[in-house]
Motif scaffolding. Structure first.
Motif, PDB file in Angstrom:
ATOM      1  N   ALA A 114       0.805  -1.223   0.000  1.00  0.00           N
ATOM      2  CA  ALA A 114       0.000   0.000   0.000  1.00  0.00           C
ATOM      3  C   ALA A 114       0.837   1.273   0.000  1.00  0.00           C
ATOM      4  N   HIS A 115       1.975   1.255   0.712  1.00  0.00           N
ATOM      5  CA  HIS A 115       2.723   2.500   0.926  1.00  0.00           C
ATOM      6  C   HIS A 115       4.187   2.463   0.502  1.00  0.00           C
ATOM      7  N   GLY A 116       4.721   1.284   0.186  1.00  0.00           N
ATOM      8  CA  GLY A 116       6.130   1.168  -0.180  1.00  0.00           C
ATOM      9  C   GLY A 116       7.001   0.864   1.037  1.00  0.00           C
ATOM     10  N   PRO A 117       8.205   0.348   0.803  1.00  0.00           N
ATOM     11  CA  PRO A 117       9.075  -0.096   1.901  1.00  0.00           C
ATOM     12  C   PRO A 117       9.665   1.037   2.740  1.00  0.00           C
ATOM     13  N   GLU A 118       9.595   2.267   2.247  1.00  0.00           N
ATOM     14  CA  GLU A 118      10.207   3.375   2.978  1.00  0.00           C
ATOM     15  C   GLU A 118       9.219   4.105   3.892  1.00  0.00           C
ATOM     16  N   HIS A 119       7.970   3.690   3.911  1.00  0.00           N
ATOM     17  CA  HIS A 119       6.953   4.331   4.748  1.00  0.00           C
ATOM     18  C   HIS A 119       7.283   4.098   6.226  1.00  0.00           C
ATOM     19  N   GLU A 120       7.026   5.107   7.061  1.00  0.00           N
ATOM     20  CA  GLU A 120       7.359   5.032   8.490  1.00  0.00           C
ATOM     21  C   GLU A 120       6.635   3.890   9.199  1.00  0.00           C
ATOM     22  N   ALA A 121       5.397   3.615   8.821  1.00  0.00           N
ATOM     23  CA  ALA A 121       4.668   2.510   9.447  1.00  0.00           C
ATOM     24  C   ALA A 121       5.350   1.170   9.150  1.00  0.00           C
ATOM     25  N   VAL A 122       5.866   1.017   7.946  1.00  0.00           N
ATOM     26  CA  VAL A 122       6.600  -0.199   7.576  1.00  0.00           C
ATOM     27  C   VAL A 122       7.867  -0.300   8.415  1.00  0.00           C
ATOM     28  N   ALA A 123       8.605   0.792   8.489  1.00  0.00           N
ATOM     29  CA  ALA A 123       9.859   0.797   9.257  1.00  0.00           C
ATOM     30  C   ALA A 123       9.602   0.465  10.724  1.00  0.00           C
ATOM     31  N   GLY A 124       8.551   1.023  11.294  1.00  0.00           N
ATOM     32  CA  GLY A 124       8.235   0.752  12.696  1.00  0.00           C
ATOM     33  C   GLY A 124       7.889  -0.703  12.938  1.00  0.00           C
ATOM     34  N   ARG A 125       7.111  -1.280  12.047  1.00  0.00           N
ATOM     35  CA  ARG A 125       6.744  -2.694  12.201  1.00  0.00           C
ATOM     36  C   ARG A 125       7.955  -3.606  11.994  1.00  0.00           C
ATOM     37  N   ILE A 126       8.821  -3.247  11.062  1.00  0.00           N
ATOM     38  CA  ILE A 126      10.022  -4.059  10.855  1.00  0.00           C
ATOM     39  C   ILE A 126      10.937  -3.958  12.073  1.00  0.00           C
ATOM     40  N   ARG A 127      11.083  -2.763  12.651  1.00  0.00           N
ATOM     41  CA  ARG A 127      11.886  -2.624  13.878  1.00  0.00           C
ATOM     42  C   ARG A 127      11.311  -3.505  14.988  1.00  0.00           C
ATOM     43  N   ARG A 128       9.986  -3.523  15.090  1.00  0.00           N
ATOM     44  CA  ARG A 128       9.346  -4.324  16.136  1.00  0.00           C
ATOM     45  C   ARG A 128       9.562  -5.820  15.895  1.00  0.00           C
ATOM     46  N   ILE A 129       9.389  -6.270  14.654  1.00  0.00           N
ATOM     47  CA  ILE A 129       9.555  -7.694  14.377  1.00  0.00           C
ATOM     48  C   ILE A 129      11.016  -8.121  14.581  1.00  0.00           C
ATOM     49  N   LEU A 130      11.951  -7.235  14.239  1.00  0.00           N
ATOM     50  CA  LEU A 130      13.362  -7.553  14.473  1.00  0.00           C
ATOM     51  C   LEU A 130      13.674  -7.605  15.966  1.00  0.00           C
ATOM     52  N   ALA A 131      13.096  -6.703  16.737  1.00  0.00           N
ATOM     53  CA  ALA A 131      13.325  -6.708  18.186  1.00  0.00           C
ATOM     54  C   ALA A 131      12.816  -8.013  18.803  1.00  0.00           C
ATOM     55  N   VAL A 132      11.612  -8.417  18.428  1.00  0.00           N
ATOM     56  CA  VAL A 132      11.060  -9.662  18.965  1.00  0.00           C
ATOM     57  C   VAL A 132      11.902 -10.848  18.522  1.00  0.00           C
ATOM     58  N   SER A 133      12.334 -10.869  17.269  1.00  0.00           N
ATOM     59  CA  SER A 133      13.132 -12.000  16.793  1.00  0.00           C
ATOM     60  C   SER A 133      14.508 -12.024  17.463  1.00  0.00           C
ATOM     61  N   ARG A 134      15.010 -10.876  17.897  1.00  0.00           N
ATOM     62  CA  ARG A 134      16.295 -10.846  18.623  1.00  0.00           C
ATOM     63  C   ARG A 134      16.138 -11.418  20.022  1.00  0.00           C
ATOM     64  N   ILE A 135      15.021 -11.165  20.648  1.00  0.00           N
ATOM     65  CA  ILE A 135      14.763 -11.782  21.956  1.00  0.00           C
ATOM     66  C   ILE A 135      14.586 -13.290  21.784  1.00  0.00           C
ATOM     67  N   GLU A 136      13.891 -13.679  20.734  1.00  0.00           N
ATOM     68  CA  GLU A 136      13.734 -15.113  20.448  1.00  0.00           C
ATOM     69  C   GLU A 136      15.095 -15.762  20.221  1.00  0.00           C
ATOM     70  N   LEU A 137      15.989 -15.076  19.513  1.00  0.00           N
ATOM     71  CA  LEU A 137      17.328 -15.615  19.271  1.00  0.00           C
ATOM     72  C   LEU A 137      18.082 -15.793  20.591  1.00  0.00           C
ATOM     73  N   ALA A 138      17.940 -14.845  21.505  1.00  0.00           N
ATOM     74  CA  ALA A 138      18.574 -14.989  22.819  1.00  0.00           C
ATOM     75  C   ALA A 138      18.040 -16.231  23.535  1.00  0.00           C
ATOM     76  N   ILE A 139      16.732 -16.447  23.443  1.00  0.00           N
ATOM     77  CA  ILE A 139      16.136 -17.645  24.054  1.00  0.00           C
ATOM     78  C   ILE A 139      16.709 -18.911  23.417  1.00  0.00           C
ATOM     79  N   LEU A 140      16.882 -18.899  22.098  1.00  0.00           N
ATOM     80  CA  LEU A 140      17.457 -20.075  21.428  1.00  0.00           C
ATOM     81  C   LEU A 140      18.888 -20.339  21.894  1.00  0.00           C
ATOM     82  N   PHE A 141      19.663 -19.274  22.109  1.00  0.00           N
ATOM     83  CA  PHE A 141      21.017 -19.457  22.649  1.00  0.00           C
ATOM     84  C   PHE A 141      20.961 -20.046  24.058  1.00  0.00           C
ATOM     85  N   ILE A 142      19.985 -19.630  24.844  1.00  0.00           N
ATOM     86  CA  ILE A 142      19.837 -20.197  26.181  1.00  0.00           C
ATOM     87  C   ILE A 142      19.474 -21.677  26.090  1.00  0.00           C
TER      88      ILE A 142
END
Length: 188
Positions: A114-142
């Motif tokens: 709808a808005h393209g990859p550079e839209h702020e809403a896209v960037a915010g959601r990608i930051r959020r999904i990356l943050a959650v996946s980084r916590i998941e990665l820490a759990i996998l290391f544990i």
């Protein structure tokens, strides 16, 4: 080679593939974030979504199946702490994937369309999904730490190291979610 040794090899190999692929995705995401390249960040997120069904899910299922087979074939029992912790970590990763990562990837794809990859809403959601996946990665290391050390309830060193991994992973996830800013620091 015994059946147990074969199962152990397959379990460890699948875990290496799962964890290694997750680390590579995070390195590419971090590089794209540092460059401030919204299109590249979206490409990494899209690649991670593509890899999910083709690599992450099959490898994680193989880890579970071969791990369960090891318990049944080996001298282990489901009441041992390290097995319980491994299964809890696996369940955490499974439910994060099913309940958040997969649906959020779909929402991001719709926003990009709808808005393209550079839209702020896209960037915010990608930051959020990356943050959650980084916590998941820490759990996998544990979980890998747990499977390696096979701790008991009184294994203080294990618990301290696991807590340190979780704190570091959560701090890095929060820092990257905030765009590499310190708490209270304004957007540039």
């Amino acid at each position: 080679m015994t059946r147990y040794e074969l199962l152990l090899f397959l379990h460890v190999a699948a875990a290496i593939i799962w964890l290694g692929a997750a680390m590579v995705v995070q390195f590419f995401a971090f590089r794209a974030e540092r460059a401030g390249d919204a299109v590249e960040i979206h490409r990494v997120a899209s690649d991670a979504e593509w890899l999910a069904m083709r690599l992450f899910v099959p490898a994680s299922l193989a880890v579970l199946v071969f791990g369960l087979a090891l318990v049944f074939d080996g001298p282990w029992a489901f009441d041992q702490l390290w097995i319980v912790l491994g299964l809890v970590g696996y369940a955490f990763s499974f439910f994060v994937g099913i309940l958040f990562l997969s649906p959020e990837s779909g929402r991001i794809a719709k926003l990009v369309a709808a808005h393209g990859p550079e839209h702020e809403a896209v960037a915010g959601r990608i930051r959020r999904i990356l943050a959650v996946s980084r916590i998941e990665l820490a759990i996998l290391f544990i979980v890998v730490l747990d499977m390696t050390l096979k701790p008991t309830a009184d294994a203080v060193g294990f618990h301290l190291l696991a807590a340190a991994i979780l704190v570091f992973g959560a701090a890095f996830a929060l820092w990257s979610y905030r765009g590499g800013r310190r708490p209270g620091e304004a957007l540039a």
